[in-house]
Design a protein around this motif. Structure first.
Motif, mmCIF file in Angstrom:
data_model
loop_
_atom_site.group_PDB
_atom_site.id
_atom_site.type_symbol
_atom_site.label_atom_id
_atom_site.label_comp_id
_atom_site.label_asym_id
_atom_site.label_seq_id
_atom_site.Cartn_x
_atom_site.Cartn_y
_atom_site.Cartn_z
ATOM 1 N N GLY A 105 0.845 -1.188 0.000
ATOM 2 C CA GLY A 105 0.000 0.000 0.000
ATOM 3 C C GLY A 105 0.876 1.232 0.000
ATOM 4 O O GLY A 105 0.770 2.108 0.856
ATOM 5 N N GLY A 153 -1.408 -5.275 -5.880
ATOM 6 C CA GLY A 153 -1.713 -5.308 -4.468
ATOM 7 C C GLY A 153 -1.209 -6.607 -3.864
ATOM 8 O O GLY A 153 -0.680 -7.465 -4.570
ATOM 9 N N HIS A 174 -9.334 1.387 -1.969
ATOM 10 C CA HIS A 174 -9.261 0.088 -1.304
ATOM 11 C C HIS A 174 -9.819 -1.003 -2.205
ATOM 12 O O HIS A 174 -10.552 -0.720 -3.163
ATOM 13 N N CYS A 193 -3.491 -8.892 -7.678
ATOM 14 C CA CYS A 193 -2.925 -9.051 -6.340
ATOM 15 C C CYS A 193 -2.030 -10.288 -6.275
ATOM 16 O O CYS A 193 -2.208 -11.251 -7.019
ATOM 17 N N ILE A 208 2.257 -2.603 6.263
ATOM 18 C CA ILE A 208 0.970 -2.812 5.595
ATOM 19 C C ILE A 208 0.051 -1.633 5.866
ATOM 20 O O ILE A 208 -0.233 -1.297 7.009
ATOM 21 N N SER A 210 -3.276 -1.143 3.877
ATOM 22 C CA SER A 210 -4.076 -1.600 2.740
ATOM 23 C C SER A 210 -5.557 -1.291 2.875
ATOM 24 O O SER A 210 -6.402 -1.895 2.198
ATOM 25 N N SER A 213 -7.870 -4.358 3.817
ATOM 26 C CA SER A 213 -7.488 -5.692 3.328
ATOM 27 C C SER A 213 -6.496 -6.386 4.254
ATOM 28 O O SER A 213 -6.150 -7.547 4.022
ATOM 29 N N GLU A 214 -6.038 -5.675 5.288
ATOM 30 C CA GLU A 214 -5.010 -6.237 6.174
ATOM 31 C C GLU A 214 -5.486 -7.507 6.880
ATOM 32 O O GLU A 214 -4.698 -8.399 7.169
#
Length: 250
Positions: A105, A153, A174, A193, A208, A210, A213-214
């Motif tokens: 990110g 990603g 996101h 991704c 991170i 993101s 999305s973490e």
């Protein structure tokens, strides 16, 4: 409160070192709001011809484009708490001997560039093509030769996903459906991704950020993967926080 005496703004390294006593300051505390205003004013005054330029240390300077990103400006990415992360990187280099870092990110590359100037080997992951252009520009602007960039990603599988752009605040872009609070005009594109397990073995430290999305990234990781790797992670939302906490508790 005399902030000029509290924070040494002669260069970035001195500035982050002067943040040490406030390392555990919480984001919602009154002092945080005061510090945020002071830091943003400091960077705003450094803008000249759409470029933020200030000293990194006694010998080097650091530059970032001062650009409009929806309703926010790029210098607004330099709040007080960002400097605590920069301090963590600085201490990690000297205390824990981190060498290889993943910036998941990366956005326009503020963290990647600072990590690079600190002497890290950096691999930056940014799925949004617009941010990726700014990332490339910033690396060139700061002559960073030790950064690899990937227009992808990172998640829990190798796959293409829908990605939501928040028009008024691109910092909140996101992977679609991962963020709890979404507002304003939106645009959806497809991005590629990479599975976190395909890359985790390459790094001593992974940052991170993101935007929701973490949870999927962390829940893919097992204890054995963290034997030689530490993670600095921004967690978005209480639901994500609980699921990450429960997973790590196992």
């Amino acid at each position: 409160m005399n902030l000029k005496k509290k924070f040494d703004t002669s260069n970035l390294i001195n500035l982050i070192n002067s943040c040490r006593k406030e390392f555990y300051l919480l984001p919602k505390e009154r002092k945080t709001k005061i510090y945020n205003k002071y830091f943003l004013n400091f960077y705003k005054k450094k803008i000249n011809k759409n470029l933020i330029k200030f000293k990194y240390n006694k010998y080097k300077s650091i530059k970032f484009p001062a650009i409009k990103m929806g309703k926010v400006n790029s210098y607004e990415m330099l709040y007080f708490h960002e400097h605590l992360l920069f301090l963590f990187y600085y201490l990690g280099k000297h205390k824990y001997n981190y060498q290889n870092v993943a910036d998941i990110g990366a956005n326009m590359g503020i963290h990647s560039v600072i990590l690079s100037l600190m002497g890290y080997n950096v691999e930056s992951f940014e799925p949004d093509p617009n941010h990726f252009k700014n990332l490339k520009r910033n690396i060139k602007l700061n002559s960073c030769g030790n950064i690899k960039i990937r227009n992808k990603g990172v998640l829990d599988k190798n796959k293409s996903f829908f990605f939501t752009r928040v028009k008024n605040n691109p910092q909140a872009n996101h992977l679609t459906g991962r963020k709890e609070l979404v507002y304003g005009k939106l645009e959806t594109i497809k991005v590629k991704c990479i599975n976190i397990l395909n890359i985790i073995h390459k790094f001593d430290l992974i940052k991170i950020d993101s935007e929701g999305s973490e949870k999927e990234i962390i829940k893919k990781i097992r204890k054995k993967h963290l034997k030689n790797c530490d993670i600095s992670c921004e967690i978005s939302g209480k639901k994500n926080a609980k699921e990450i906490y429960d997973h790590c508790n196992k």
